[in-house]
Structure formats: structure tokens, C-alpha cells
Design a protein around this motif. Structure first.
Motif, PDB file in Angstrom:
ATOM      1  N   ALA A 130       0.752  -1.070  -0.151  1.00  0.00           N
ATOM      2  CA  ALA A 130      -0.090  -0.146   0.031  1.00  0.00           C
ATOM      3  C   ALA A 130       0.947   1.215   0.085  1.00  0.00           C
ATOM      4  O   ALA A 130       1.972   1.392   0.334  1.00  0.00           O
ATOM      5  CB  ALA A 130      -0.830  -0.165   1.176  1.00  0.00           C
ATOM      6  N   PRO A 131       0.272   2.421  -0.574  1.00  0.00           N
ATOM      7  CA  PRO A 131       1.033   3.580  -0.612  1.00  0.00           C
ATOM      8  C   PRO A 131       1.367   4.212   0.820  1.00  0.00           C
ATOM      9  O   PRO A 131       0.682   3.858   1.830  1.00  0.00           O
ATOM     10  CB  PRO A 131       0.220   4.766  -1.530  1.00  0.00           C
ATOM     11  CG  PRO A 131      -0.678   3.918  -2.004  1.00  0.00           C
ATOM     12  CD  PRO A 131      -0.748   2.344  -1.354  1.00  0.00           C
ATOM     13  N   HIS A 132       2.642   4.909   1.136  1.00  0.00           N
ATOM     14  CA  HIS A 132       2.773   5.187   2.448  1.00  0.00           C
ATOM     15  C   HIS A 132       1.984   6.607   2.878  1.00  0.00           C
ATOM     16  O   HIS A 132       2.332   7.502   3.084  1.00  0.00           O
ATOM     17  CB  HIS A 132       4.393   5.743   2.452  1.00  0.00           C
ATOM     18  CG  HIS A 132       5.058   4.424   2.382  1.00  0.00           C
ATOM     19  ND1 HIS A 132       5.266   3.365   3.352  1.00  0.00           N
ATOM     20  CD2 HIS A 132       5.790   4.093   1.453  1.00  0.00           C
ATOM     21  CE1 HIS A 132       6.221   2.407   2.687  1.00  0.00           C
ATOM     22  NE2 HIS A 132       6.428   2.678   1.513  1.00  0.00           N
ATOM     23  N   LEU A 133       0.572   6.383   2.826  1.00  0.00           N
ATOM     24  CA  LEU A 133      -0.417   7.513   3.059  1.00  0.00           C
ATOM     25  C   LEU A 133      -1.164   7.009   4.071  1.00  0.00           C
ATOM     26  O   LEU A 133      -2.252   7.746   4.158  1.00  0.00           O
ATOM     27  CB  LEU A 133      -1.136   7.966   1.815  1.00  0.00           C
ATOM     28  CG  LEU A 133      -0.443   8.259   0.380  1.00  0.00           C
ATOM     29  CD1 LEU A 133      -1.380   8.355  -0.561  1.00  0.00           C
ATOM     30  CD2 LEU A 133       0.294   9.444   0.729  1.00  0.00           C
ATOM     31  N   GLY A 134      -0.909   6.094   4.992  1.00  0.00           N
ATOM     32  CA  GLY A 134      -1.760   5.663   6.076  1.00  0.00           C
ATOM     33  C   GLY A 134      -2.545   4.622   5.533  1.00  0.00           C
ATOM     34  O   GLY A 134      -2.530   4.035   4.220  1.00  0.00           O
ATOM     35  N   ASN A 135      -3.824   4.457   6.027  1.00  0.00           N
ATOM     36  CA  ASN A 135      -4.763   3.515   5.763  1.00  0.00           C
ATOM     37  C   ASN A 135      -5.608   4.096   4.489  1.00  0.00           C
ATOM     38  O   ASN A 135      -6.214   4.804   4.623  1.00  0.00           O
ATOM     39  CB  ASN A 135      -5.742   3.002   6.839  1.00  0.00           C
ATOM     40  CG  ASN A 135      -6.484   1.946   6.397  1.00  0.00           C
ATOM     41  OD1 ASN A 135      -6.878   1.488   5.336  1.00  0.00           O
ATOM     42  ND2 ASN A 135      -6.721   1.329   7.577  1.00  0.00           N
ATOM     43  N   ILE A 136      -5.456   3.308   3.342  1.00  0.00           N
ATOM     44  CA  ILE A 136      -6.015   3.937   2.049  1.00  0.00           C
ATOM     45  C   ILE A 136      -7.418   3.210   2.114  1.00  0.00           C
ATOM     46  O   ILE A 136      -8.444   3.758   1.243  1.00  0.00           O
ATOM     47  CB  ILE A 136      -5.340   3.316   0.873  1.00  0.00           C
ATOM     48  CG1 ILE A 136      -5.310   1.832   0.660  1.00  0.00           C
ATOM     49  CG2 ILE A 136      -4.102   3.922   0.810  1.00  0.00           C
ATOM     50  CD1 ILE A 136      -4.851   1.453  -0.424  1.00  0.00           C
ATOM     51  N   HIS A 137      -7.885   2.533   3.061  1.00  0.00           N
ATOM     52  CA  HIS A 137      -9.390   1.759   2.977  1.00  0.00           C
ATOM     53  C   HIS A 137     -10.350   2.715   4.079  1.00  0.00           C
ATOM     54  O   HIS A 137     -11.441   2.074   4.163  1.00  0.00           O
ATOM     55  CB  HIS A 137      -9.269   0.456   3.409  1.00  0.00           C
ATOM     56  CG  HIS A 137      -8.445  -0.412   2.279  1.00  0.00           C
ATOM     57  ND1 HIS A 137      -8.782  -0.437   1.070  1.00  0.00           N
ATOM     58  CD2 HIS A 137      -7.259  -0.864   2.631  1.00  0.00           C
ATOM     59  CE1 HIS A 137      -7.746  -0.743   0.197  1.00  0.00           C
ATOM     60  NE2 HIS A 137      -6.844  -1.302   1.328  1.00  0.00           N
ATOM     61  N   GLY A 138      -9.910   3.584   4.644  1.00  0.00           N
ATOM     62  CA  GLY A 138     -10.647   4.491   5.387  1.00  0.00           C
ATOM     63  C   GLY A 138     -11.010   3.941   6.751  1.00  0.00           C
ATOM     64  O   GLY A 138     -12.175   2.997   6.674  1.00  0.00           O
ATOM     65  N   GLY A 139     -10.417   3.934   8.009  1.00  0.00           N
ATOM     66  CA  GLY A 139     -10.619   3.389   9.163  1.00  0.00           C
ATOM     67  C   GLY A 139     -10.612   1.804   9.170  1.00  0.00           C
ATOM     68  O   GLY A 139     -11.236   1.395  10.052  1.00  0.00           O
ATOM     69  N   GLY A 140      -9.744   1.190   8.588  1.00  0.00           N
ATOM     70  CA  GLY A 140      -9.259  -0.026   8.558  1.00  0.00           C
ATOM     71  C   GLY A 140     -10.599  -1.062   7.987  1.00  0.00           C
ATOM     72  O   GLY A 140     -10.164  -2.284   8.183  1.00  0.00           O
ATOM     73  N   GLU A 141     -11.241  -0.471   7.330  1.00  0.00           N
ATOM     74  CA  GLU A 141     -12.548  -1.538   6.914  1.00  0.00           C
ATOM     75  C   GLU A 141     -11.980  -1.842   5.324  1.00  0.00           C
ATOM     76  O   GLU A 141     -11.869  -1.068   4.535  1.00  0.00           O
ATOM     77  CB  GLU A 141     -13.732  -0.833   6.978  1.00  0.00           C
ATOM     78  CG  GLU A 141     -14.185  -0.569   8.219  1.00  0.00           C
ATOM     79  CD  GLU A 141     -15.702  -0.179   8.242  1.00  0.00           C
ATOM     80  OE1 GLU A 141     -16.429  -0.613   7.335  1.00  0.00           O
ATOM     81  OE2 GLU A 141     -15.902   0.618   9.231  1.00  0.00           O
ATOM     82  N   ASP A 142     -11.976  -3.324   5.079  1.00  0.00           N
ATOM     83  CA  ASP A 142     -11.556  -3.667   3.931  1.00  0.00           C
ATOM     84  C   ASP A 142     -12.899  -4.264   3.181  1.00  0.00           C
ATOM     85  O   ASP A 142     -12.754  -5.179   2.320  1.00  0.00           O
ATOM     86  CB  ASP A 142     -10.561  -4.711   3.814  1.00  0.00           C
ATOM     87  CG  ASP A 142      -9.241  -4.439   4.697  1.00  0.00           C
ATOM     88  OD1 ASP A 142      -8.913  -3.133   4.364  1.00  0.00           O
ATOM     89  OD2 ASP A 142      -8.437  -5.200   5.382  1.00  0.00           O
ATOM     90  N   ILE A 143     -14.094  -3.602   3.519  1.00  0.00           N
ATOM     91  CA  ILE A 143     -15.313  -4.029   2.762  1.00  0.00           C
ATOM     92  C   ILE A 143     -15.731  -3.219   1.544  1.00  0.00           C
ATOM     93  O   ILE A 143     -15.393  -1.951   1.915  1.00  0.00           O
ATOM     94  CB  ILE A 143     -16.457  -4.456   3.824  1.00  0.00           C
ATOM     95  CG1 ILE A 143     -17.471  -5.113   3.154  1.00  0.00           C
ATOM     96  CG2 ILE A 143     -16.786  -2.852   4.574  1.00  0.00           C
ATOM     97  CD1 ILE A 143     -18.735  -5.321   4.277  1.00  0.00           C
TER      98      ILE A 143
END
Length: 109
Positions: A34-47
Motif C-alpha cells: 500500500a502507498p505510504h499514505l496511511g490506511n487507504i481503506h478509511g478506518g481499517g475497513e476492507d469491505i
């Protein structure tokens, strides 16, 4: 026998599924770091929602100019989603065919 008017009223289908990113996926079907921009899926949700099939019968293609949808009056997240995608509230449903606790929204294409 099905009346022809009924056949003309259903002009398409949409298959929508709810999925989860698999281990190592950064986007559906894409694996890697993943890019080094933090969590790209917003809030840790992978749904996510995935449209796997959209079909419109040939005689109806490119002929629809208005879309309507009913949304529950108490479902503010759904209302906000539709508003963000271009829908506007037209009226409260009150014709007896749909529960009275819904709004009718319209989008002009």
C-alpha cells in the motif's frame, strides 16, 4: 402468459455483491504494498461493494433520462449517498404502493 407491458417494464439488472479485500490486496484483484499514505481503506475497513454485472435490454439502452429510487425516511446515510451521486428528493411516498416512511428521489441523467 406474461403480458408484454410487464416485459417492457423490466429493462435491466444489476448484480451487486459485498466483498472483503483478501490478505495482500490493496484494491480488488491488485496485490502489493500500500502507498505510504496511511490506511487507504478509511478506518481499517476492507469491505466494499462490487458491481459484477450490469445488463440493459437493447431497446432501452441510452433511452433513460430519469432515475427514481425510494429510500427510507430514517436512513440518512442512504439519503446522503444518493444526494452525492446526483439524486434530489422529490416527495414523501404517499400513494399506498410504498410504505409511507419513504422519500422519492430523482436523478436526471
Amino acid at each position: 402468459m406474461v403480458k408484454p407491458i410487464i416485459l417492457r417494464s423490466v429493462v435491466g439488472t444489476l448484480d451487486l455483491s459485498i466483498r472483503w479485500l483478501l490478505l495482500g490486496e490493496i484494491f480488488p484483484g491488485v496485490y502489493g504494498k500500500a502507498p505510504h499514505l496511511g490506511n487507504i481503506h478509511g478506518g481499517g475497513e476492507d469491505i466494499y461493494g462490487y458491481v459484477s454485472n450490469l445488463v440493459v435490454v437493447e431497446f432501452a439502452r441510452r433511452r433513460v433520462e430519469l432515475l427514481y429510487v425510494h429510500v427510507d425516511r430514517n436512513n440518512r446515510p442512504a439519503q446522503q449517498f444518493y444526494e452525492k451521486t446526483g439524486f434530489e428528493m422529490i416527495e414523501e411516498a404517499s400513494d399506498g404502493r410504498v410504505e409511507d416512511n419513504t422519500y422519492l428521489l430523482r436523478s436526471i441523467l
